[in-house]
Design a protein around this motif. Sequence first.
Motif, mmCIF file in Angstrom:
data_model
loop_
_atom_site.group_PDB
_atom_site.id
_atom_site.type_symbol
_atom_site.label_atom_id
_atom_site.label_comp_id
_atom_site.label_asym_id
_atom_site.label_seq_id
_atom_site.Cartn_x
_atom_site.Cartn_y
_atom_site.Cartn_z
ATOM 1 N N LYS A 182 0.836 -1.195 0.000
ATOM 2 C CA LYS A 182 0.000 0.000 0.000
ATOM 3 C C LYS A 182 0.874 1.249 0.000
ATOM 4 O O LYS A 182 1.840 1.360 0.763
ATOM 5 N N LYS A 183 0.510 2.190 -0.840
ATOM 6 C CA LYS A 183 1.316 3.380 -1.063
ATOM 7 C C LYS A 183 0.618 4.648 -0.587
ATOM 8 O O LYS A 183 -0.604 4.686 -0.442
ATOM 9 N N ILE A 184 1.412 5.702 -0.393
ATOM 10 C CA ILE A 184 0.883 7.044 -0.160
ATOM 11 C C ILE A 184 1.024 7.798 -1.476
ATOM 12 O O ILE A 184 2.143 7.969 -1.984
ATOM 13 N N ILE A 185 -0.093 8.233 -2.034
ATOM 14 C CA ILE A 185 -0.127 8.749 -3.401
ATOM 15 C C ILE A 185 -0.727 10.154 -3.440
ATOM 16 O O ILE A 185 -1.824 10.378 -2.922
ATOM 17 N N LEU A 186 -0.018 11.072 -4.062
ATOM 18 C CA LEU A 186 -0.511 12.430 -4.288
ATOM 19 C C LEU A 186 -0.833 12.605 -5.761
ATOM 20 O O LEU A 186 0.004 12.322 -6.621
ATOM 21 N N ILE A 187 -2.045 13.067 -6.056
ATOM 22 C CA ILE A 187 -2.455 13.342 -7.436
ATOM 23 C C ILE A 187 -2.896 14.794 -7.533
ATOM 24 O O ILE A 187 -3.814 15.224 -6.815
ATOM 25 N N THR A 188 -2.271 15.560 -8.417
ATOM 26 C CA THR A 188 -2.711 16.939 -8.628
ATOM 27 C C THR A 188 -3.891 16.957 -9.602
ATOM 28 O O THR A 188 -4.029 16.080 -10.442
ATOM 29 N N GLY A 189 -4.727 17.968 -9.447
ATOM 30 C CA GLY A 189 -5.891 18.083 -10.316
ATOM 31 C C GLY A 189 -6.801 16.876 -10.223
ATOM 32 O O GLY A 189 -7.272 16.353 -11.229
#
Length: 288
Positions: free
Chosen positions: A3-10
């Motif tokens: 399991k990952k920590i994911i940042l998505i812009t927009g």
Amino acid sequence: MEKKIILITGATDGIGKITATTLAKQGHTMIIHGRNRSKAATVCEQIKADTGNKNVNYVLADLLSMADIKRMVADLKTKYDRLDILINNAGAFFNKQREITRDGFEKTIALNLFAPFLLMQSLVDLLSKSTSARIINMYSAMHKRGGKPDFNDFQLEKSYKPDRAYGLSKLYLVWMTRHLASELKRNGINNITVNGTHPGAVATNFGQDSDKGFFINMIFKIALNFMDKPEAGAVSSIYLATSQEVEGISGQFYSNKAEVEKPDDKYWSVENEQRVWNYLQKTLKAYL
């Protein structure tokens, strides 16, 4: 997959929202970026309800403001001890008249190029704390349509057209992706990879609200009838975020079918790539 920590812009609309929802279903911790607090909060609650994943949060920033990006990064660093995946999804096709940001930058270049560059540079320390971090940049087939770069007119004060600005911003993003991959390797940072992909032509609100001129406006409206569903545009970014097949691969570019492809290198050279990199470092020095 771990399991990952994911940042998505927009990620409050369109392909970004679809990508975030799909990754949340897989159990990852999702960080949704948006500009509007109310909308971002609503989207987070929707994703939680749709996926059963409670680890969905949001961060706010106007990506046209380099200072606001810097503030958002500082906020992220107080809340998370690492970042595993950064998806630079946000982008825009602006109006027929050239506009500048509060920082004095042409808006298309600022959002499509400066913002992802600043985010990547500013988040390297968080990404480096991951055992295997990935950066995914969303470029576009339009990188072939910007025309010949003029490095004496980087901000398009003399040659602005909305399609030229968008095409060049995505072309430079291709070069920057390639260069960053090399920089990371040269600096011995082997646990961060950076790749690019494009979503293809999909039916979203992208570019529909801007006034690009009658002819381009009409093309954008008509093209909606022939485009794939938005879900198709999220395939490659989801693949690059999760597939074991791309583990350790860096500096590559993928089609909307998640297949390796070669970007248009008509105007590329080592020297031109370095020019763009140097320009970004110099122009954004105050924010790095």
